[in-house]
Design a protein around this motif. Sequence first.
Motif, PDB file in Angstrom:
ATOM      1  N   UNK A   1       9.466 -12.481  25.815  1.00 39.32           N
ATOM      2  CA  UNK A   1       9.615 -11.150  25.221  1.00 39.32           C
ATOM      3  C   UNK A   1       8.830 -11.082  23.925  1.00 39.32           C
ATOM      4  N   UNK A   2       8.130  -9.975  23.721  1.00 37.52           N
ATOM      5  CA  UNK A   2       7.266  -9.811  22.548  1.00 37.52           C
ATOM      6  C   UNK A   2       7.825  -8.726  21.648  1.00 37.52           C
ATOM      7  N   UNK A   3       7.803  -8.975  20.344  1.00 37.14           N
ATOM      8  CA  UNK A   3       8.317  -8.010  19.379  1.00 37.14           C
ATOM      9  C   UNK A   3       7.311  -7.830  18.253  1.00 37.14           C
ATOM     10  N   UNK A   4       7.212  -6.600  17.770  1.00 38.38           N
ATOM     11  CA  UNK A   4       6.395  -6.280  16.603  1.00 38.38           C
ATOM     12  C   UNK A   4       7.311  -5.748  15.510  1.00 38.38           C
ATOM     13  N   UNK A   5       6.954  -5.999  14.271  1.00 35.24           N
ATOM     14  CA  UNK A   5       7.759  -5.580  13.125  1.00 35.24           C
ATOM     15  C   UNK A   5       6.891  -4.745  12.198  1.00 35.24           C
ATOM     16  N   UNK A   6       7.341  -3.534  11.907  1.00 37.69           N
ATOM     17  CA  UNK A   6       6.618  -2.626  11.024  1.00 37.69           C
ATOM     18  C   UNK A   6       7.487  -2.361   9.790  1.00 37.69           C
ATOM     19  N   UNK A   7       6.979  -2.701   8.623  1.00 37.00           N
ATOM     20  CA  UNK A   7       7.708  -2.499   7.371  1.00 37.00           C
ATOM     21  C   UNK A   7       7.174  -1.249   6.690  1.00 37.00           C
ATOM     22  N   UNK A   8       8.075  -0.300   6.391  1.00 34.49           N
ATOM     23  CA  UNK A   8       7.699   0.936   5.704  1.00 34.49           C
ATOM     24  C   UNK A   8       8.089   0.819   4.237  1.00 34.49           C
ATOM     25  N   UNK A   9       7.108   0.625   3.383  1.00 37.20           N
ATOM     26  CA  UNK A   9       7.396   0.467   1.951  1.00 37.20           C
ATOM     27  C   UNK A   9       6.152   0.790   1.138  1.00 37.20           C
ATOM     28  N   UNK A  10       6.267   1.811   0.303  1.00 45.13           N
ATOM     29  CA  UNK A  10       5.142   2.199  -0.532  1.00 45.13           C
ATOM     30  C   UNK A  10       4.746   1.056  -1.463  1.00 45.13           C
ATOM     31  N   UNK A  11       5.750   0.427  -2.078  1.00 44.70           N
ATOM     32  CA  UNK A  11       5.463  -0.606  -3.069  1.00 44.70           C
ATOM     33  C   UNK A  11       4.975  -1.901  -2.434  1.00 44.70           C
ATOM     34  N   UNK A  12       5.547  -2.285  -1.296  1.00 44.87           N
ATOM     35  CA  UNK A  12       5.082  -3.502  -0.636  1.00 44.87           C
ATOM     36  C   UNK A  12       3.662  -3.318  -0.115  1.00 44.87           C
ATOM     37  N   UNK A  13       3.364  -2.120   0.421  1.00 40.27           N
ATOM     38  CA  UNK A  13       2.017  -1.848   0.925  1.00 40.27           C
ATOM     39  C   UNK A  13       0.987  -1.868  -0.200  1.00 40.27           C
ATOM     40  N   UNK A  14       1.424  -1.476  -1.408  1.00 36.78           N
ATOM     41  CA  UNK A  14       0.524  -1.450  -2.553  1.00 36.78           C
ATOM     42  C   UNK A  14       0.432  -2.809  -3.244  1.00 36.78           C
ATOM     43  N   UNK A  15       1.223  -3.769  -2.787  1.00 32.69           N
ATOM     44  CA  UNK A  15       1.201  -5.091  -3.384  1.00 32.69           C
ATOM     45  C   UNK A  15       2.007  -5.216  -4.658  1.00 32.69           C
ATOM     46  N   UNK A  40       3.445  -5.886  10.179  1.00 32.63           N
ATOM     47  CA  UNK A  40       2.595  -4.807   9.687  1.00 32.63           C
ATOM     48  C   UNK A  40       3.327  -4.114   8.542  1.00 32.63           C
ATOM     49  N   UNK A  41       2.695  -4.027   7.367  1.00 31.86           N
ATOM     50  CA  UNK A  41       3.299  -3.363   6.207  1.00 31.86           C
ATOM     51  C   UNK A  41       2.479  -2.123   5.880  1.00 31.86           C
ATOM     52  N   UNK A  42       3.145  -0.969   5.883  1.00 33.70           N
ATOM     53  CA  UNK A  42       2.449   0.299   5.633  1.00 33.70           C
ATOM     54  C   UNK A  42       3.270   1.153   4.673  1.00 33.70           C
ATOM     55  N   UNK A  43       2.650   2.139   4.019  1.00 41.20           N
ATOM     56  CA  UNK A  43       3.412   3.064   3.175  1.00 41.20           C
ATOM     57  C   UNK A  43       4.358   3.920   4.030  1.00 41.20           C
ATOM     58  N   UNK A  44       5.324   4.552   3.367  1.00 42.47           N
ATOM     59  CA  UNK A  44       6.253   5.436   4.072  1.00 42.47           C
ATOM     60  C   UNK A  44       5.518   6.652   4.643  1.00 42.47           C
ATOM     61  N   UNK A  45       6.145   7.271   5.647  1.00 40.72           N
ATOM     62  CA  UNK A  45       5.633   8.531   6.171  1.00 40.72           C
ATOM     63  C   UNK A  45       4.680   8.389   7.348  1.00 40.72           C
ATOM     64  N   UNK A  46       3.586   9.144   7.309  1.00 41.19           N
ATOM     65  CA  UNK A  46       2.645   9.199   8.418  1.00 41.19           C
ATOM     66  C   UNK A  46       2.066   7.836   8.805  1.00 41.19           C
ATOM     67  N   UNK A  47       1.806   6.929   7.843  1.00 41.50           N
ATOM     68  CA  UNK A  47       1.289   5.610   8.239  1.00 41.50           C
ATOM     69  C   UNK A  47       2.222   4.858   9.186  1.00 41.50           C
ATOM     70  N   UNK A  48       3.520   5.133   9.109  1.00 41.05           N
ATOM     71  CA  UNK A  48       4.463   4.496  10.033  1.00 41.05           C
ATOM     72  C   UNK A  48       4.192   4.980  11.456  1.00 41.05           C
TER      73      UNK A  48
END
Length: 350
Positions: A1-15, A40-48
């Motif tokens: 079974x394969x899983x992907x993890x997407x983190x929605x965080x403005x501050x984490x995405x910006x480092x 995968x770390x992306x900002x909140x909103x549309x990037x998710x």
Amino acid sequence: MRVAIVVASQRAAAGVYEDRSGPAATEWFTARGWDVLPVVVVPDGEPVRDALLELVEGDDAAPDVIITSGGTGISPTDATPEATRAVLDREVPGIAELVRARSLAPTDPAKKVVPGAALSRGTAGVADRTLIVNLPGSVGGVVDGLDALADVLPHAVEQLAGRDHERPGHDGHHGHHERHEHDPHHEEVAHPEHQPAETSTSNATVLRADVLDTPLDGLLIELSDLVRDDTCGAVATFVGHVRDHDEGRGVTALHYEAHPLAAEVLREVAERVTTRTATVTGDTVRTAVVHRIGDLQVGDLAVVAAVASGHRQAAFTCASDLVEELKAEVPIWKEQGFTDGSSEWVASLG
């Protein structure tokens, strides 16, 4: 079974800070034999939404499950449920309900009630043959949510693949067998009641967890003295001040407001983080934390935390996790006043 993890965080995405929820989810799935794709770390909103679409419709084979972390609350920037619904073909509301229910009424006696779970808007559903589940943005919220879904996820993967483990003549499907194969490790890592009492309870103590509407001046020394003990060789502290800017805009003052259960949630977060640190490190950990509400000026103290432990790394780790998780979970909001006369409400400490 394969899983992907997407983190929605403005501050984490910006480092601005290092995400911890993604690695926690990775560890959870790896311990149970899943093939885990890079976080995968992306900002909140549309990037998710874009990240979810790339995983489901991209050139590579879609994962069986996608877990998102963060952006499920009620602050203006929390938009993960909306981004997820834009990708789903159909919702599976029972999954999100189960995650919230287990946080509000845990079946595991070692887990604490988390009243803040009532504020989660996380959703779950299916996009083509991939199950997508929203979880909170903290380490504790992610692990607790996955624990609640430990038996559900393999079953869902089997159903989406067109295999039913209940069919006659079949004694167990791959996912069900694999789940039991990893049960001993699962209990050791995820259930503190299976750990020796010395590391899971007696070595973890929360001395204070308060929300106050009075200035916090002098609390740094007070909390440091409170947590220090002859068994502890290290004391790590954190002090959060009101800064004079936010995302390029000048800040003149803040006003914090808290949910009536904020102090209770803060204590639950402190107890969970303290117990987890003591369990993982085997060290003595003693914690105290206070958050301010009301009107604050630039330079005022907004939060003060102190952690004592036998060795310095446990104190550093616990203090860092405590601040990150209280920011993600404790229902406190702030109104920022800007130099141009405008103002806006944002979630937690910011």
